[in-house]
Write an enzyme that holds these catalytic residues in place. Sequence first.
Site, PDB file in Angstrom:
ATOM      1  N   HIS A 111      55.177  72.378  89.520  1.00 63.60           N
ATOM      2  CA  HIS A 111      56.184  71.514  88.302  1.00 63.60           C
ATOM      3  C   HIS A 111      55.809  69.992  88.277  1.00 63.60           C
ATOM      4  CE1 HIS A 111      59.140  74.447  90.838  1.00 63.60           C
ATOM      5  NE2 HIS A 111      58.600  75.073  89.780  1.00 63.60           N
ATOM      6  N   LYS A 122      56.383  61.801  94.033  1.00 68.41           N
ATOM      7  CA  LYS A 122      57.191  62.596  95.066  1.00 68.41           C
ATOM      8  C   LYS A 122      56.638  62.195  96.577  1.00 68.41           C
ATOM      9  CE  LYS A 122      58.092  66.532  92.254  1.00 68.41           C
ATOM     10  NZ  LYS A 122      58.135  68.001  92.079  1.00 68.41           N
ATOM     11  N   TYR A 142      62.352  65.494  99.931  1.00 69.61           N
ATOM     12  CA  TYR A 142      61.282  64.782  99.030  1.00 69.61           C
ATOM     13  C   TYR A 142      62.219  63.867  98.441  1.00 69.61           C
ATOM     14  CZ  TYR A 142      62.182  68.235  95.573  1.00 69.61           C
ATOM     15  OH  TYR A 142      62.618  69.120  94.601  1.00 69.61           O
ATOM     16  N   ASP A 188      58.791  80.431  87.250  1.00 64.79           N
ATOM     17  CA  ASP A 188      57.423  79.896  87.802  1.00 64.79           C
ATOM     18  C   ASP A 188      56.408  81.174  87.379  1.00 64.79           C
ATOM     19  OD1 ASP A 188      58.200  77.513  88.886  1.00 64.79           O
ATOM     20  OD2 ASP A 188      58.302  78.326  90.809  1.00 64.79           O
TER      21      ASP A 188
END
Length: 185
Positions: free
Chosen positions: A62, A72, A132, A170
Site C-alpha cells: 500500500h 510510516k 505504526y 490486495d
Amino acid sequence: MKFERLAIPEIVKITPARFGDNRGYFSEVFKDEWFRQNVADTSFVQDNQSLSATAGTIRGLHFQLDPFAQGKLVRCIAGAIFDVAVDIRVGSPSFGRWVGVELTADNGDQLWIPPGFAHGFATLTSDCVILYKVTAPYSAAHDRGLLWNDPDIGIDWPVAVDGAVLSDKDMKQPRLADLPPSFAY
C-alpha cells in the site's frame, strides 16, 4: 536507540534500547528530536494499529499519493511480521527493488518507510498487532496499491503463495509495470 540504513538507504531499521530486570523491561520507542536528527526531519500526525488474526496474512503493498503521501514508522507489538518496502520512485537507482526485515514483539525493532515506497507485511505468527505512526492521514481518494507477488519485484515472502490470506483489494492490485508514475526521485 540504534539505527541501520538498509540496502535502500532511505529505509531505516531502528532498534530502541531496552533496560530490563526481574520485572521485565523499559524502552523509549520514539523520541522526536532523536528521530529528526538521525532518521528523517518529519512530523507524525496519527498512530494506527492493526490486528491480523491468522499466520500467513499479507497486507499490502500500500501507499498514498500526494498530497497525502505517508511516511510510516512500523513496529510489531504482539507476534512477528516480515515487513517490506518497495521503491516506487521513478528515476530512483533502486526503483522496483525491495527490502524486508523481521519485526517482532521480542526484538522491538521498527522500520521507517518514507513516502515514495509501497509498504506491506506478512504475519509469521497468529494474532499479530502492528502499531505504526504516519506522516499524513488516510485518504481513500489517494489510496493506491501494488500487487504483493509481482514477479518483476520478486519479494521473497516467508509464506506459501497458495496459503497467503489476503483481502480482495490486495489480490487485485496492479503490477509495477502497469502502475502509473506515482513518485519522482
